[in-house]
Scaffold this motif. Structure first.
Motif, PDB file in Angstrom:
ATOM      1  N   HIS A 125       0.825  -1.206   0.000  1.00 36.42           N
ATOM      2  CA  HIS A 125       0.000   0.000   0.000  1.00 36.42           C
ATOM      3  C   HIS A 125       0.861   1.258   0.000  1.00 36.42           C
ATOM      4  O   HIS A 125       0.617   2.195  -0.775  1.00 36.42           O
ATOM      5  CB  HIS A 125      -0.921  -0.006   1.218  1.00 36.42           C
ATOM      6  N   SER A 126       1.877   1.282   0.846  1.00 33.02           N
ATOM      7  CA  SER A 126       2.735   2.464   0.935  1.00 33.02           C
ATOM      8  C   SER A 126       3.481   2.717  -0.368  1.00 33.02           C
ATOM      9  O   SER A 126       3.550   3.854  -0.862  1.00 33.02           O
ATOM     10  CB  SER A 126       3.731   2.296   2.088  1.00 33.02           C
ATOM     11  N   GLU A 131       2.246   6.924  -0.063  1.00 35.76           N
ATOM     12  CA  GLU A 131       2.005   7.410   1.288  1.00 35.76           C
ATOM     13  C   GLU A 131       3.218   7.128   2.186  1.00 35.76           C
ATOM     14  O   GLU A 131       3.841   6.074   2.089  1.00 35.76           O
ATOM     15  CB  GLU A 131       0.768   6.742   1.880  1.00 35.76           C
ATOM     16  N   THR A 132       3.529   8.081   3.044  1.00 36.58           N
ATOM     17  CA  THR A 132       4.662   7.917   3.950  1.00 36.58           C
ATOM     18  C   THR A 132       4.271   6.976   5.081  1.00 36.58           C
ATOM     19  O   THR A 132       3.304   7.227   5.801  1.00 36.58           O
ATOM     20  CB  THR A 132       5.091   9.267   4.540  1.00 36.58           C
ATOM     21  N   PRO A 133       5.005   5.885   5.264  1.00 36.61           N
ATOM     22  CA  PRO A 133       4.647   4.938   6.317  1.00 36.61           C
ATOM     23  C   PRO A 133       5.138   5.411   7.681  1.00 36.61           C
ATOM     24  O   PRO A 133       5.976   6.321   7.771  1.00 36.61           O
ATOM     25  CB  PRO A 133       5.401   3.672   5.898  1.00 36.61           C
ATOM     26  N   ARG A 138       9.530   1.879   8.075  1.00 34.68           N
ATOM     27  CA  ARG A 138      10.280   2.362   6.904  1.00 34.68           C
ATOM     28  C   ARG A 138      11.417   1.433   6.496  1.00 34.68           C
ATOM     29  O   ARG A 138      11.596   1.141   5.307  1.00 34.68           O
ATOM     30  CB  ARG A 138      10.790   3.776   7.176  1.00 34.68           C
TER      31      ARG A 138
END
Length: 215
Positions: A125-126, A131-133, A138
């Motif tokens: 998804h990230s 989108e920033t996880p 990370r």
């Protein structure tokens, strides 16, 4: 590398597996017992004194940290049967590679992915949305990025499941060429096998096994 569990198996449950094939058959036969609900009583399997005296691990397993995927239970294993290393999404880090090499006296290394892995789904998804996880994800997502890239190229209706299979395959290949392990792989004394655990069926199958219809 796929070890065919349908080949003749010279080992028995009473002897410790000495070859990759024997170890794979022990894994799958234990899993079959677990699926049928015929696992051996825990008190018998985990007798501390007898296990510590007689057991040597016949497989090293790298699996995910999710609570629904404990290899010892899924394989109906006894104390001392398996050396288990777990990480989020089954990612391979330098410390994990060193740990596997350290305990790799067993004839089989099983890289066990699983269905609906929340870590892999979050990474997909990230990476797919940009989108920033969260910070704690990370480094994990970075480790899973090569599998994501291969999943995007492969396509398919279930991209996160495809990503998991690629992650397993990449880990298998990395370990097969590890200079500490590759001489044993090349000689046939050791096999690194990619496996997949289905939450729906409870079964463990090789990712190279065409009979695994749920893959």
């Amino acid at each position: 590398m796929f070890v065919n569990p349908l080949q003749n198996n010279p080992s028995s449950e009473g002897r410790n597996p000495a070859t990759p094939l024997q170890a794979w058959v022990r894994i799958t036969s234990g899993n079959s017992r677990w699926v049928r609900g015929g696992s051996r009583p825990i008190g018998g399997r985990f007798n501390r004194r007898s296990s510590l005296k007689t057991k040597r691990p016949y497989a090293t397993v790298l699996s995910c940290i999710e609570s629904t995927t404990p290899p010892e239970l899924l394989c109906d294993a006894e104390l001392g049967d398996l050396s288990v290393i777990r990480s989020a999404g089954g990612v391979l880090t330098p410390i994990i590679s060193d740990s596997i090499a350290l305990v790799s006296t067993a004839p089989l290394i099983l890289i066990l992915g699983h269905q609906r892995c929340a870590i892999v789904e979050a990474a997909y998804h990230s990476l797919s949305t940009g989108e920033t996880p969260p910070k704690n994800l990370r480094s994990i997502i970075q480790s899973l990025t090569p599998a994501y890239e291969r999943a995007v190229k492969s396509g398919g209706a279930e991209p996160a499941e495809t990503m998991m299979r690629h992650q397993v395959a990449l880990t298998v290949r990395t370990l097969e060429v590890d200079p500490r392990l590759s001489p044993f792989v090349q000689s046939g004394a050791l096999a690194v096998v990619g496996g997949y655990f289905s939450l729906d069926t409870g079964k463990i199958a090789s990712l190279a096994d065409p009979s695994a219809s749920y893959l």
